[in-house]
Write an enzyme that holds these catalytic residues in place. Structure first.
Site, PDB file in Angstrom:
ATOM      1  N   ASN A 100      83.072 -53.587  -0.369  1.00 59.35           N
ATOM      2  CA  ASN A 100      82.106 -54.268   0.483  1.00 59.35           C
ATOM      3  C   ASN A 100      82.871 -55.064   1.534  1.00 59.35           C
ATOM      4  O   ASN A 100      84.034 -55.418   1.325  1.00 59.35           O
ATOM      5  CB  ASN A 100      81.292 -55.299  -0.315  1.00 59.35           C
ATOM      6  CG  ASN A 100      80.335 -54.667  -1.279  1.00 59.35           C
ATOM      7  OD1 ASN A 100      80.661 -54.477  -2.426  1.00 59.35           O
ATOM      8  ND2 ASN A 100      79.147 -54.346  -0.825  1.00 59.35           N
ATOM      9  N   ARG A 133      81.344 -57.267  -9.788  1.00 63.31           N
ATOM     10  CA  ARG A 133      80.677 -56.020 -10.173  1.00 63.31           C
ATOM     11  C   ARG A 133      81.076 -54.871  -9.228  1.00 63.31           C
ATOM     12  O   ARG A 133      81.898 -54.024  -9.592  1.00 63.31           O
ATOM     13  CB  ARG A 133      79.139 -56.226 -10.181  1.00 63.31           C
ATOM     14  CG  ARG A 133      78.379 -55.103 -10.893  1.00 63.31           C
ATOM     15  CD  ARG A 133      78.179 -53.839 -10.071  1.00 63.31           C
ATOM     16  NE  ARG A 133      77.434 -54.046  -8.837  1.00 63.31           N
ATOM     17  CZ  ARG A 133      77.293 -53.101  -7.915  1.00 63.31           C
ATOM     18  NH1 ARG A 133      77.830 -51.905  -8.082  1.00 63.31           N
ATOM     19  NH2 ARG A 133      76.637 -53.352  -6.789  1.00 63.31           N
ATOM     20  N   ASP A 134      80.545 -54.848  -8.026  1.00 65.10           N
ATOM     21  CA  ASP A 134      80.834 -53.735  -7.111  1.00 65.10           C
ATOM     22  C   ASP A 134      82.336 -53.655  -6.858  1.00 65.10           C
ATOM     23  O   ASP A 134      82.905 -52.561  -6.753  1.00 65.10           O
ATOM     24  CB  ASP A 134      80.071 -53.950  -5.789  1.00 65.10           C
ATOM     25  CG  ASP A 134      79.806 -52.666  -5.041  1.00 65.10           C
ATOM     26  OD1 ASP A 134      80.482 -51.660  -5.321  1.00 65.10           O
ATOM     27  OD2 ASP A 134      78.932 -52.659  -4.160  1.00 65.10           O
ATOM     28  N   CYS A 136      82.472 -47.574  -4.707  1.00 63.90           N
ATOM     29  CA  CYS A 136      81.520 -47.010  -5.661  1.00 63.90           C
ATOM     30  C   CYS A 136      82.162 -45.791  -6.302  1.00 63.90           C
ATOM     31  O   CYS A 136      82.608 -44.887  -5.597  1.00 63.90           O
ATOM     32  CB  CYS A 136      80.216 -46.612  -4.978  1.00 63.90           C
ATOM     33  SG  CYS A 136      79.066 -45.811  -6.125  1.00 63.90           S
ATOM     34  N   HIS A 180      79.407 -51.673   2.969  1.00 64.33           N
ATOM     35  CA  HIS A 180      80.817 -51.407   2.668  1.00 64.33           C
ATOM     36  C   HIS A 180      81.541 -51.256   4.008  1.00 64.33           C
ATOM     37  O   HIS A 180      80.942 -50.840   4.999  1.00 64.33           O
ATOM     38  CB  HIS A 180      80.938 -50.156   1.780  1.00 64.33           C
ATOM     39  CG  HIS A 180      80.497 -50.433   0.359  1.00 64.33           C
ATOM     40  ND1 HIS A 180      81.381 -50.614  -0.671  1.00 64.33           N
ATOM     41  CD2 HIS A 180      79.257 -50.596  -0.172  1.00 64.33           C
ATOM     42  CE1 HIS A 180      80.711 -50.870  -1.791  1.00 64.33           C
ATOM     43  NE2 HIS A 180      79.414 -50.861  -1.515  1.00 64.33           N
ATOM     44  N   HIS A 203      73.891 -54.782   2.473  1.00 61.82           N
ATOM     45  CA  HIS A 203      74.976 -54.541   1.514  1.00 61.82           C
ATOM     46  C   HIS A 203      75.876 -53.477   2.159  1.00 61.82           C
ATOM     47  O   HIS A 203      75.678 -52.284   1.961  1.00 61.82           O
ATOM     48  CB  HIS A 203      74.351 -54.044   0.202  1.00 61.82           C
ATOM     49  CG  HIS A 203      75.325 -53.657  -0.863  1.00 61.82           C
ATOM     50  ND1 HIS A 203      75.508 -54.381  -2.022  1.00 61.82           N
ATOM     51  CD2 HIS A 203      76.166 -52.593  -0.985  1.00 61.82           C
ATOM     52  CE1 HIS A 203      76.394 -53.790  -2.794  1.00 61.82           C
ATOM     53  NE2 HIS A 203      76.813 -52.688  -2.187  1.00 61.82           N
TER      54      HIS A 203
HETATM   55  P1  HMG Z   1      72.673 -40.234 -18.587  1.00 65.79           P
HETATM   56  O1  HMG Z   1      73.873 -39.617 -19.201  1.00 65.79           O
HETATM   57  O2  HMG Z   1      71.819 -39.385 -17.722  1.00 65.79           O
HETATM   58  O3  HMG Z   1      71.730 -40.988 -19.641  1.00 65.79           O
HETATM   59  O4  HMG Z   1      73.144 -41.500 -17.751  1.00 65.79           O
HETATM   60  P2  HMG Z   1      71.087 -40.587 -20.972  1.00 65.79           P
HETATM   61  O5  HMG Z   1      69.827 -41.369 -21.051  1.00 65.79           O
HETATM   62  O6  HMG Z   1      71.048 -39.091 -21.139  1.00 65.79           O
HETATM   63  O7  HMG Z   1      72.109 -41.185 -22.061  1.00 65.79           O
HETATM   64  C1  HMG Z   1      73.404 -40.657 -22.252  1.00 65.79           C
HETATM   65  C2  HMG Z   1      74.234 -41.675 -23.003  1.00 65.79           C
HETATM   66  O8  HMG Z   1      74.356 -42.875 -22.230  1.00 65.79           O
HETATM   67  C3  HMG Z   1      73.600 -42.092 -24.343  1.00 65.79           C
HETATM   68  O9  HMG Z   1      74.687 -42.423 -25.201  1.00 65.79           O
HETATM   69  C4  HMG Z   1      72.877 -43.366 -23.986  1.00 65.79           C
HETATM   70  O10 HMG Z   1      72.691 -44.221 -25.066  1.00 65.79           O
HETATM   71  C5  HMG Z   1      73.838 -43.978 -22.982  1.00 65.79           C
HETATM   72  P3  HMG Z   1      75.279 -41.355 -26.263  1.00 65.79           P
HETATM   73  O11 HMG Z   1      74.096 -40.972 -27.123  1.00 65.79           O
HETATM   74  O12 HMG Z   1      75.813 -40.200 -25.445  1.00 65.79           O
HETATM   75  O13 HMG Z   1      76.356 -42.124 -26.955  1.00 65.79           O
HETATM   76  N1  HMG Z   1      73.188 -44.888 -22.046  1.00 65.79           N
HETATM   77  C6  HMG Z   1      73.649 -46.130 -21.760  1.00 65.79           C
HETATM   78  N2  HMG Z   1      74.716 -46.803 -22.209  1.00 65.79           N
HETATM   79  C7  HMG Z   1      74.892 -48.046 -21.723  1.00 65.79           C
HETATM   80  N3  HMG Z   1      74.071 -48.612 -20.810  1.00 65.79           N
HETATM   81  C8  HMG Z   1      73.002 -47.967 -20.357  1.00 65.79           C
HETATM   82  C9  HMG Z   1      72.749 -46.658 -20.849  1.00 65.79           C
HETATM   83  N4  HMG Z   1      71.797 -45.750 -20.588  1.00 65.79           N
HETATM   84  C10 HMG Z   1      72.077 -44.681 -21.332  1.00 65.79           C
HETATM   85  N5  HMG Z   1      72.196 -48.552 -19.469  1.00 65.79           N
HETATM   86  C11 HMG Z   1      72.911 -43.602 -16.643  1.00 65.79           C
HETATM   87  C12 HMG Z   1      72.244 -42.300 -17.018  1.00 65.79           C
HETATM   88  C13 HMG Z   1      72.071 -44.288 -15.588  1.00 65.79           C
HETATM   89  C14 HMG Z   1      73.042 -44.483 -17.867  1.00 65.79           C
HETATM   90  C15 HMG Z   1      74.327 -43.256 -16.115  1.00 65.79           C
HETATM   91  O14 HMG Z   1      74.186 -42.334 -15.080  1.00 65.79           O
HETATM   92  C16 HMG Z   1      75.061 -44.453 -15.612  1.00 65.79           C
HETATM   93  O15 HMG Z   1      75.459 -45.339 -16.357  1.00 65.79           O
HETATM   94  N6  HMG Z   1      75.279 -44.519 -14.278  1.00 65.79           N
HETATM   95  C17 HMG Z   1      75.905 -45.680 -13.710  1.00 65.79           C
HETATM   96  C18 HMG Z   1      76.439 -45.375 -12.390  1.00 65.79           C
HETATM   97  C19 HMG Z   1      76.988 -46.635 -11.781  1.00 65.79           C
HETATM   98  O16 HMG Z   1      77.156 -47.660 -12.423  1.00 65.79           O
HETATM   99  N7  HMG Z   1      77.311 -46.542 -10.472  1.00 65.79           N
HETATM  100  C20 HMG Z   1      77.843 -47.631  -9.766  1.00 65.79           C
HETATM  101  C21 HMG Z   1      76.843 -48.697  -9.516  1.00 65.79           C
HETATM  102  S1  HMG Z   1      75.729 -48.326  -8.186  1.00 65.79           S
HETATM  103  C22 HMG Z   1      76.593 -48.783  -6.772  1.00 65.79           C
HETATM  104  O17 HMG Z   1      77.735 -49.136  -6.828  1.00 65.79           O
HETATM  105  C23 HMG Z   1      75.847 -48.807  -5.466  1.00 65.79           C
HETATM  106  C24 HMG Z   1      75.457 -50.212  -5.018  1.00 65.79           C
HETATM  107  O18 HMG Z   1      76.602 -51.045  -4.938  1.00 65.79           O
HETATM  108  C25 HMG Z   1      74.760 -50.166  -3.652  1.00 65.79           C
HETATM  109  C26 HMG Z   1      75.560 -49.377  -2.596  1.00 65.79           C
HETATM  110  O19 HMG Z   1      76.708 -49.723  -2.312  1.00 65.79           O
HETATM  111  O20 HMG Z   1      74.981 -48.429  -2.084  1.00 65.79           O
HETATM  112  C27 HMG Z   1      74.485 -50.861  -6.014  1.00 65.79           C
HETATM  113 MG    MG Z   2      77.942 -51.149  -3.262  1.00 65.87          MG
END
Ligand code: HMG
Ligand code: MG
Length: 312
Positions: free
Chosen positions: A258, A22-23, A249, A218, A216
């Site tokens: 990581n 995933r990450d 990320c 990096h 966690h």
């Molecule tokens: P948004 O655009 O604000 O959401 O995104 P929305 O509710 O306005 O919806 C917009 C569109 O997204 C719609 O589709 C929804 O259906 C769809 P459209 O009508 O335009 O076709 N949608 C989704 N589709 C699939 N899965 C969903 C979903 N929700 C809405 N769950 C949202 C908000 C949170 C979805 C968006 O910002 C997003 O997907 N962000 C993901 C960011 C991400 O994955 N970042 C990396 C992971 S975090 C990380 O790596 C950190 C971590 O490792 C810890 C660390 O290292 O610190 C965990």
């Molecule tokens: Mg991370």
């Protein structure tokens, strides 16, 4: 005579939560097929890994690398994977519903200790994110699904710089109070150093028991192992890491992977801390995915062990 200080009491066992699929893969530019992801997961299982974050139910527009989440869930069922947990990221109810349809037993919500990062990563404020997790927590409880909670930017933010440990503790407490069984503290951009990491953990542990915390980290600045050791000394016994150090990320400029699982397991083996992971098989899994990505593993331990193998 000045005496050396007493040996700290380190945990006898550490739970590794594998981040590679995933990450790791969420931040690789080169597309990686579902088959390769599943093969990587099977190799990690064969190496003894018991907690493998498998995918993310996030928007495919935001993170196209995780767009095959449904196929991954189907594929997991065909793996030889007794006793293995496959947490998946679910930022909102839509994500949770997708995960549930794939029979997820564990999901993860993710918040940040930095407002700017929260906006960039999930398009809402910290408070809004906590609100949007509430229906996820309720649905998870109804379906007996475990929920992990992440806090990003615990030792620094790519947009705001230093982040107060009090802010990290506030967000960690909010997630724990919502019902997250484990809070994973993310040094998203790897800027932390050991004393800072310890100060942050001490602050968070005022509100969340230390045995419910995970580190966690990096490894962007090469500090992750030192920071992990510092946190082990305080009693942290869950570590997130990524095979071959893959990843980063997509919403944290400059973030690299990581800390490599191979480096963590090598260190823990040396400390006599049990993980249940076979380092040689883990190195093989790291070589497998690094070959696909066209580079060497980003792990000193893996590369040293590979050089040693080559001269035999
Ligand atoms: P948004 O655009 O604000 O959401 O995104 P929305 O509710 O306005 O919806 C917009 C569109 O997204 C719609 O589709 C929804 O259906 C769809 P459209 O009508 O335009 O076709 N949608 C989704 N589709 C699939 N899965 C969903 C979903 N929700 C809405 N769950 C949202 C908000 C949170 C979805 C968006 O910002 C997003 O997907 N962000 C993901 C960011 C991400 O994955 N970042 C990396 C992971 S975090 C990380 O790596 C950190 C971590 O490792 C810890 C660390 O290292 O610190 C965990
Ligand atoms: Mg991370």
């Amino acid at each position: 005579m000045v005496m050396v200080s007493e040996k700290p009491i380190l945990p006898p066992h550490v739970k590794i939560v594998e981040m590679g699929p995933r990450d790791g893969l969420q931040n690789e530019k080169q597309p990686v097929s579902t088959e390769v992801k599943l093969e990587l997961i099977q190799r990690l299982i064969n190496a003894g890994e018991k907690n493998i974050e498998a995918t993310a139910f996030v928007s495919p527009k935001w993170v196209p690398q995780m767009a095959d989440h449904h196929e991954i869930m189907l594929g997991l069922k065909k793996l030889n994977s007794d006793d293995v947990m496959f947490p998946v990221l679910t930022p909102n109810l839509k994500g949770f519903e997708g995960a549930l349809a794939g029979d997820a037993k564990e999901v993860a919500v993710f918040a940040a200790a930095s407002e700017s990062f929260s906006q960039k990563n999930i398009n809402c404020s910290i408070a809004e994110s906590i609100e949007s997790f509430k229906p996820v927590m309720e649905a998870a409880k109804e379906n007996s699904v475990l929920v992990r909670g992440y806090v990003s930017c615990v030792l620094g933010c790519p947009f705001e710089g230093d982040i107060a440990a009090e802010k990290v503790a506030e967000v960690a407490k909010a997630l724990y109070d919502l019902g997250c069984y484990e809070i994973s503290l993310g040094d998203t951009i790897g800027t932390g150093t050991p004393s800072k990491a310890q100060a942050m953990i001490k602050e968070v542990a005022k509100y969340v028991p230390i045995n419910h915390l995970a580190c966690h980290f990096h490894d962007t600045y090469g500090q992750a192992l030192a920071n992990l050791y510092a946190c082990l000394e305080l009693g942290v016994s869950t570590i997130d890491s990524s095979v071959a150090g893959i990843g980063g990320c997509p919403y944290a400029p400059g973030a690299t992977g990581n800390v490599a699982t191979e480096d963590v397991v090598y260190m823990l083996n040396g400390l006599g801390i049990e993980t249940g992971i076979d380092l040689d098989k883990l190195v093989d899994a790291g070589v497998f995915i690094s070959d696909v990505l066209g580079r060497k593993p980003v792990s000193n331990a893996a590369n040293a062990l590979l050089s040693k193998r080559a001269v035999k």
